[in-house]
Write a protein that holds these residues in place. Structure first.
Motif, mmCIF file in Angstrom:
data_model
loop_
_atom_site.group_PDB
_atom_site.id
_atom_site.type_symbol
_atom_site.label_atom_id
_atom_site.label_comp_id
_atom_site.label_asym_id
_atom_site.label_seq_id
_atom_site.Cartn_x
_atom_site.Cartn_y
_atom_site.Cartn_z
ATOM 1 N N MET A 1 5.808 7.143 -2.812
ATOM 2 C CA MET A 1 6.397 6.699 -4.577
ATOM 3 C C MET A 1 7.564 7.268 -4.671
ATOM 4 N N ASN A 2 8.657 6.566 -5.535
ATOM 5 C CA ASN A 2 9.766 6.907 -5.542
ATOM 6 C C ASN A 2 9.696 7.118 -7.071
ATOM 7 N N VAL A 3 9.787 8.310 -7.796
ATOM 8 C CA VAL A 3 9.727 8.721 -9.320
ATOM 9 C C VAL A 3 10.945 9.567 -9.678
ATOM 10 N N ILE A 4 11.294 9.244 -11.102
ATOM 11 C CA ILE A 4 12.242 10.087 -11.685
ATOM 12 C C ILE A 4 11.808 10.719 -12.909
ATOM 13 N N PHE A 5 12.039 12.034 -12.789
ATOM 14 C CA PHE A 5 11.880 12.699 -14.140
ATOM 15 C C PHE A 5 13.126 12.919 -15.067
ATOM 16 N N LEU A 6 12.614 12.320 -15.839
ATOM 17 C CA LEU A 6 13.632 12.505 -17.045
ATOM 18 C C LEU A 6 13.176 13.524 -18.241
ATOM 19 N N GLY A 7 14.273 13.788 -19.007
ATOM 20 C CA GLY A 7 13.710 14.651 -19.842
ATOM 21 C C GLY A 7 14.857 15.678 -20.208
ATOM 22 N N PRO A 8 14.771 16.348 -21.537
ATOM 23 C CA PRO A 8 16.013 17.471 -22.016
ATOM 24 C C PRO A 8 15.956 18.576 -20.855
ATOM 25 N N PRO A 9 16.987 19.191 -21.199
ATOM 26 C CA PRO A 9 17.055 20.968 -20.421
ATOM 27 C C PRO A 9 15.752 21.553 -20.999
ATOM 28 N N GLY A 10 14.947 22.042 -20.001
ATOM 29 C CA GLY A 10 13.687 23.084 -20.408
ATOM 30 C C GLY A 10 12.607 22.191 -20.541
ATOM 31 N N GLU A 75 15.255 11.556 6.365
ATOM 32 C CA GLU A 75 14.022 11.257 6.924
ATOM 33 C C GLU A 75 12.886 11.474 5.900
ATOM 34 N N ASP A 76 13.013 12.845 5.464
ATOM 35 C CA ASP A 76 11.783 13.327 4.670
ATOM 36 C C ASP A 76 11.791 12.348 3.353
ATOM 37 N N CYS A 77 12.754 11.625 2.861
ATOM 38 C CA CYS A 77 12.600 10.883 1.770
ATOM 39 C C CYS A 77 11.975 9.450 1.893
ATOM 40 N N GLN A 78 11.733 9.112 3.080
ATOM 41 C CA GLN A 78 11.063 7.765 3.424
ATOM 42 C C GLN A 78 9.891 7.541 2.943
ATOM 43 N N LYS A 79 8.890 8.615 2.649
ATOM 44 C CA LYS A 79 7.555 8.377 2.108
ATOM 45 C C LYS A 79 7.573 8.402 0.619
ATOM 46 N N GLY A 80 8.836 8.654 0.166
ATOM 47 C CA GLY A 80 8.822 8.881 -1.457
ATOM 48 C C GLY A 80 9.607 10.192 -1.884
ATOM 49 N N TYR A 81 9.659 10.233 -3.178
ATOM 50 C CA TYR A 81 10.458 11.757 -3.714
ATOM 51 C C TYR A 81 10.220 11.518 -5.087
ATOM 52 N N VAL A 82 10.730 12.829 -5.616
ATOM 53 C CA VAL A 82 10.900 13.023 -7.083
ATOM 54 C C VAL A 82 12.059 13.466 -7.367
ATOM 55 N N LEU A 83 12.920 12.433 -8.091
ATOM 56 C CA LEU A 83 14.410 12.937 -8.614
ATOM 57 C C LEU A 83 14.162 13.758 -10.013
ATOM 58 N N ASP A 84 14.660 14.935 -9.876
ATOM 59 C CA ASP A 84 14.557 16.058 -10.914
ATOM 60 C C ASP A 84 16.117 16.056 -11.557
ATOM 61 N N GLY A 85 16.272 15.476 -12.796
ATOM 62 C CA GLY A 85 17.739 15.716 -13.300
ATOM 63 C C GLY A 85 18.716 14.642 -12.602
ATOM 64 N N PHE A 86 18.148 13.483 -12.145
ATOM 65 C CA PHE A 86 19.325 12.523 -11.898
ATOM 66 C C PHE A 86 18.443 11.302 -11.874
ATOM 67 N N ASP A 103 9.801 3.423 -8.633
ATOM 68 C CA ASP A 103 8.353 2.869 -8.804
ATOM 69 C C ASP A 103 8.172 3.337 -10.446
ATOM 70 N N ALA A 104 8.463 4.568 -10.726
ATOM 71 C CA ALA A 104 8.255 5.016 -12.340
ATOM 72 C C ALA A 104 9.150 6.131 -12.554
ATOM 73 N N VAL A 105 9.313 6.007 -14.073
ATOM 74 C CA VAL A 105 10.558 7.185 -14.562
ATOM 75 C C VAL A 105 9.532 7.919 -15.481
ATOM 76 N N ILE A 106 9.304 9.156 -15.343
ATOM 77 C CA ILE A 106 8.431 9.914 -16.540
ATOM 78 C C ILE A 106 9.235 10.708 -17.454
ATOM 79 N N ASP A 107 9.242 10.425 -18.364
ATOM 80 C CA ASP A 107 9.956 11.131 -19.508
ATOM 81 C C ASP A 107 9.261 12.216 -20.137
ATOM 82 N N ILE A 108 9.822 13.545 -19.913
ATOM 83 C CA ILE A 108 8.933 14.623 -20.553
ATOM 84 C C ILE A 108 9.554 14.889 -21.879
#
Ligand code: AP5
Ligand code: MG
Length: 209
Positions: A1-10, A75-86, A103-108
């Motif tokens: 699963m390829n995920v983005i974590f969106l959200g303000p600083p902190g 190689e280690d990203c081929q099964k998925g990743y969480v992008l934190d801050g990008f 696959d998904a964008v989580i807005d905190i």
């Protein structure tokens, strides 16, 4: 699963990314951590980034896009990743779309008032990425995970925090509409306790608790 974590600083992107990545067995890719490591090591990228990071401004798109493109090819990203801050700008999101399927964008979400309180009390471990708040350290100055010295990030000083919040609202918040329009956005209340926030993120990702 390829995920983005969106959200303000902190908002808790780093705190939650560590837990989600551990649960799913995928890497956390934090552009902030990568830049801070480069700054500490004095690499050309680190030296170029320092002036921006210290002022709470965004590093130029081309620099972070190249960092992420190269990292996602590993190689280690081929099964998925969480992008934190990008991504943090619309041009970064557009560039990402050319080399990644998200696959998904989580807005905190957290209010500016709470963010200021969290950041002013944050202590971090540059060795392992551990993140703490002074209120829970009971005077301890070493990382509970690896024992290294905890520090206050230079950009967690009050005036820089204000500038980071301004940058977030002007340049990063438009990504909420960008990803909502693409049907990828899932909003999570980041003001709730950490365990509840973790459970809400797993649920938003369709994962079992
Ligand atoms: P970056 O390192 O990404 O910083 P940021 O986005 O400002 O976010 P933070 O790391 O400050 O917060 P976080 O959401 O991870 O919260 P955390 O989990 O630590 O970027 C730094 C700089 O690098 C940028 O300013 C820019 O210059 C540059 N940069 C990075 N990426 C870039 C990009 N893509 N483009 C251009 N430039 C870029 O939690 C915060 C605190 O709250 C902690 O003390 C934690 O213990 C506490 N906490 C967390 N969750 C909770 C909770 N639920 N309840 C109570 N306390 C909580
Ligand atoms: Mg972080």
């Amino acid at each position: 699963m390829n995920v983005i974590f969106l959200g303000p600083p902190g908002a808790g992107k780093g705190t939650q990314a560590v837990r989600v990545c551990e649960r799913l067995g995928i890497p956390q890719i934090s552009t902030g951590d990568i830049l801070r490591r480069a700054m500490k090591e004095g690499t050309p990228t680190g030296l170029a980034a320092k002036a921006y990071v210290d002022k709470g401004e965004l590093v130029p798109d081309s620099v972070v896009i190249d960092i992420v493109r190269e990292r996602l090819a590993a190689e280690d990203c081929q099964k998925g990743y969480v992008l934190d801050g990008f991504p943090r700008t619309v041009p970064q999101a557009e560039a990402l779309a050319a080399f990644a399927d998200i696959d998904a964008v989580i807005d905190i979400e957290v209010s500016d008032e709470q963010l200021t309180e969290r950041l002013s009390g944050r202590r971090v471990c540059l060795a392992c990425g551990g993140t703490y708040h002074v209120s829970r350290l009971a005077g301890a100055t070493a990382c509970m995970k690896c024992g290294a010295q905890l520090i206050q990030r230079d950009d967690d000083k009050a005036e820089t925090v204000l500038s980071r919040l301004g940058v977030y609202h002007a340049q990063t918040a438009p990504l909420i509409d960008y990803y909502s329009a693409r049907g990828l956005l899932k909003t999570v209340d980041g003001a709730q306790p950490m365990d509840d926030c973790f459970a809400a993120i797993l649920s938003a990702l369709g994962e079992k608790q």
